[in-house]
Motif scaffolding. Structure first.
Motif, PDB file in Angstrom:
ATOM      1  N   PHE A 179       0.815  -1.215   0.000  1.00 18.31           N
ATOM      2  CA  PHE A 179       0.000   0.000   0.000  1.00 18.31           C
ATOM      3  C   PHE A 179       0.851   1.268   0.000  1.00 18.31           C
ATOM      4  O   PHE A 179       0.356   2.338  -0.350  1.00 18.31           O
ATOM      5  CB  PHE A 179      -0.937   0.000   1.213  1.00 18.31           C
ATOM      6  CG  PHE A 179      -2.037  -1.007   1.130  1.00 18.31           C
ATOM      7  CD1 PHE A 179      -3.216  -0.707   0.455  1.00 18.31           C
ATOM      8  CD2 PHE A 179      -1.911  -2.252   1.718  1.00 18.31           C
ATOM      9  CE1 PHE A 179      -4.246  -1.631   0.372  1.00 18.31           C
ATOM     10  CE2 PHE A 179      -2.936  -3.190   1.634  1.00 18.31           C
ATOM     11  CZ  PHE A 179      -4.101  -2.879   0.950  1.00 18.31           C
ATOM     12  N   ASN A 180       2.105   1.160   0.392  1.00 17.19           N
ATOM     13  CA  ASN A 180       2.978   2.334   0.421  1.00 17.19           C
ATOM     14  C   ASN A 180       3.505   2.690  -0.965  1.00 17.19           C
ATOM     15  O   ASN A 180       3.857   3.839  -1.219  1.00 17.19           O
ATOM     16  CB  ASN A 180       4.149   2.098   1.370  1.00 17.19           C
ATOM     17  CG  ASN A 180       3.710   1.971   2.815  1.00 17.19           C
ATOM     18  OD1 ASN A 180       2.814   2.692   3.265  1.00 17.19           O
ATOM     19  ND2 ASN A 180       4.317   1.059   3.549  1.00 17.19           N
ATOM     20  N   ARG A 181       3.586   1.718  -1.852  1.00 16.84           N
ATOM     21  CA  ARG A 181       4.174   1.953  -3.165  1.00 16.84           C
ATOM     22  C   ARG A 181       3.170   1.853  -4.310  1.00 16.84           C
ATOM     23  O   ARG A 181       3.415   2.379  -5.390  1.00 16.84           O
ATOM     24  CB  ARG A 181       5.312   0.950  -3.407  1.00 16.84           C
ATOM     25  CG  ARG A 181       6.480   1.104  -2.443  1.00 16.84           C
ATOM     26  CD  ARG A 181       7.610   0.170  -2.816  1.00 16.84           C
ATOM     27  NE  ARG A 181       8.742   0.326  -1.918  1.00 16.84           N
ATOM     28  CZ  ARG A 181       9.899  -0.341  -2.048  1.00 16.84           C
ATOM     29  NH1 ARG A 181      10.055  -1.177  -3.068  1.00 16.84           N
ATOM     30  NH2 ARG A 181      10.873  -0.141  -1.192  1.00 16.84           N
ATOM     31  N   GLN A 182       2.066   1.161  -4.081  1.00 16.94           N
ATOM     32  CA  GLN A 182       1.086   0.960  -5.137  1.00 16.94           C
ATOM     33  C   GLN A 182      -0.168   1.780  -4.860  1.00 16.94           C
ATOM     34  O   GLN A 182      -0.526   2.009  -3.704  1.00 16.94           O
ATOM     35  CB  GLN A 182       0.708  -0.528  -5.249  1.00 16.94           C
ATOM     36  CG  GLN A 182       1.870  -1.432  -5.614  1.00 16.94           C
ATOM     37  CD  GLN A 182       1.495  -2.893  -5.495  1.00 16.94           C
ATOM     38  OE1 GLN A 182       1.538  -3.478  -4.420  1.00 16.94           O
ATOM     39  NE2 GLN A 182       1.094  -3.487  -6.619  1.00 16.94           N
ATOM     40  N   GLU A 183      -0.823   2.209  -5.913  1.00 16.15           N
ATOM     41  CA  GLU A 183      -2.074   2.960  -5.772  1.00 16.15           C
ATOM     42  C   GLU A 183      -3.224   1.971  -5.648  1.00 16.15           C
ATOM     43  O   GLU A 183      -3.991   1.747  -6.582  1.00 16.15           O
ATOM     44  CB  GLU A 183      -2.262   3.897  -6.968  1.00 16.15           C
ATOM     45  CG  GLU A 183      -1.235   5.012  -7.026  1.00 16.15           C
ATOM     46  CD  GLU A 183      -1.492   5.978  -8.161  1.00 16.15           C
ATOM     47  OE1 GLU A 183      -2.466   5.755  -8.919  1.00 16.15           O
ATOM     48  OE2 GLU A 183      -0.731   6.946  -8.299  1.00 16.15           O
ATOM     49  N   ILE A 184      -3.331   1.360  -4.475  1.00 12.82           N
ATOM     50  CA  ILE A 184      -4.338   0.343  -4.187  1.00 12.82           C
ATOM     51  C   ILE A 184      -5.130   0.781  -2.964  1.00 12.82           C
ATOM     52  O   ILE A 184      -4.566   1.202  -1.958  1.00 12.82           O
ATOM     53  CB  ILE A 184      -3.680  -1.029  -3.942  1.00 12.82           C
ATOM     54  CG1 ILE A 184      -3.047  -1.537  -5.243  1.00 12.82           C
ATOM     55  CG2 ILE A 184      -4.684  -2.034  -3.402  1.00 12.82           C
ATOM     56  CD1 ILE A 184      -2.231  -2.784  -5.067  1.00 12.82           C
ATOM     57  N   ASP A 185      -6.454   0.698  -3.059  1.00  8.66           N
ATOM     58  CA  ASP A 185      -7.306   1.094  -1.932  1.00  8.66           C
ATOM     59  C   ASP A 185      -7.530  -0.065  -0.967  1.00  8.66           C
ATOM     60  O   ASP A 185      -7.417   0.104   0.249  1.00  8.66           O
ATOM     61  CB  ASP A 185      -8.644   1.611  -2.456  1.00  8.66           C
ATOM     62  CG  ASP A 185      -8.479   2.888  -3.261  1.00  8.66           C
ATOM     63  OD1 ASP A 185      -8.172   3.920  -2.650  1.00  8.66           O
ATOM     64  OD2 ASP A 185      -8.634   2.846  -4.493  1.00  8.66           O
ATOM     65  N   VAL A 186      -7.900  -1.235  -1.500  1.00 11.02           N
ATOM     66  CA  VAL A 186      -8.101  -2.417  -0.663  1.00 11.02           C
ATOM     67  C   VAL A 186      -7.525  -3.623  -1.388  1.00 11.02           C
ATOM     68  O   VAL A 186      -7.338  -3.600  -2.607  1.00 11.02           O
ATOM     69  CB  VAL A 186      -9.601  -2.673  -0.357  1.00 11.02           C
ATOM     70  CG1 VAL A 186     -10.201  -1.516   0.425  1.00 11.02           C
ATOM     71  CG2 VAL A 186     -10.378  -2.923  -1.638  1.00 11.02           C
ATOM     72  N   ALA A 187      -7.261  -4.680  -0.626  1.00 15.09           N
ATOM     73  CA  ALA A 187      -6.753  -5.912  -1.218  1.00 15.09           C
ATOM     74  C   ALA A 187      -7.492  -7.097  -0.622  1.00 15.09           C
ATOM     75  O   ALA A 187      -7.937  -7.057   0.537  1.00 15.09           O
ATOM     76  CB  ALA A 187      -5.247  -6.059  -0.979  1.00 15.09           C
TER      77      ALA A 187
END
Length: 306
Positions: free
Chosen positions: A136-144
């Motif tokens: 989450f620190n490097r990728q533009e992801i909201d949830v996984a």
């Protein structure tokens, strides 16, 4: 109405104040102070050389010049305002990114996305397929959505399913020349195996299931071996053999009749193995993340198939 640039600023302010006949209400809409509205109107009147409002301590109304200016400019201002709103909707459209493994995305998430998008039509969904833990620190992801123990530092983790594992196969195998009435009949069928990097000795496999079923004739190691759940399930749908399926991934295929359970016996998956919805704790209660989490949990609780 929306605010525009410096050239039209005074005219916007006039139009909003004229519509409300109140500097205080105009200030709320324009997100400025009433004094700023009053100052801009006064400067506008000085520039035009005429009064636009009659102001008293209790009321306000347009002068004849003010009425003429509002009437002659309102159509153009409305057209500009609508164009600005369309541009804002285009450039500020919200996006939401979900990271998921391929099997869960294909067999559960993607088929249900139309129901989520019906509730949130203005959201652009992006599904990032990955079988590694989202950064989450490097990728533009909201949830996984991840399968595992659910204990991830700095992340909120919500368990999604209570999983069982049981044999599944195409219904055509039940009507073939070889019977499939008891577990030992599996010796005549191809066993479909899931071999994946995260699997360990606690994950139910054919050896465990056959032992629980007291079936000693089938060889628990032979058959087709795949590295992803989606491939084992597709092979089973195609009638290539009998696979072990887990609750979350085979529910829709069972409901649609593409797969059947030849035997009732199922094995419980250890609690530390489950699908979890994860998000950074600092962002877990943001409106869009919460809405997606609530939607997922409600879908699972309803048990609705696609």
């Amino acid at each position: 109405m929306s605010k525009s640039g410096a050239g039209l600023g005074a005219l916007w302010t006039f139009a909003v104040a004229a519509r409300h006949l109140s500097f205080a209400k105009a200030a709320i809409e324009l997100d400025v102070t009433p004094a700023a509205v009053s100052s801009q109107i006064r400067a506008f009147e000085d520039r035009l050389g005429t009064r636009l409002f009659f102001r008293t301590s209790r009321s306000m109304k347009l002068t004849h010049a003010g009425e003429e200016l509002l009437e002659s400019t309102s159509g153009a201002l409305r057209t500009i305002d609508e164009a600005l709103r369309r541009a804002a909707n285009t450039t500020q459209r919200k996006s939401f990114t979900v990271s998921s493994g391929s099997s869960f995305a294909a067999k559960w998430l993607v088929p249900r996305l139309p129901r989520f998008r019906q509730q949130f039509p203005d959201i652009d969904m992006r599904i990032d397929i990955s079988d590694t833990l989202a950064d989450f620190n490097r990728q533009e992801i909201d949830v996984a959505i991840r399968f595992g123990r659910g204990a991830y530092a700095g992340l909120r983790s919500d368990r999604l399913f209570v999983e069982d594992v049981f044999p599944i196969c195409s219904p055509q195998l039940l009507h073939g020349p070889v019977p499939l009435r008891e577990p030992n009949d599996l010796q005549y069928f191809t066993l479909i195996h899931l071999d994946w990097h995260s699997q360990d000795s606690m994950w139910p496999d054919w050896r465990m299931w056959l032992m629980a079923a007291k079936a000693d004739k089938p060889d628990p190691t032979r058959g087709l071996h795949f590295s992803q759940s989606i491939m084992t399930l597709q092979a089973a749908v195609d009638g290539q053999g009998v696979a072990l399926g887990n609750t979350s991934l085979v529910g829709d295929d069972l409901a649609a009749g593409r797969l059947v359970r030849p035997f009732d016996l199922s094995l419980k998956i250890a609690p530390e193995f489950a699908y979890h919805l994860v998000a950074p704790r600092a962002k877990a209660d943001k409106p869009m993340i919460k809405a997606f989490r609530d939607w997922m949990l409600a879908e699972i609780a309803s048990g609705k198939a696609v």
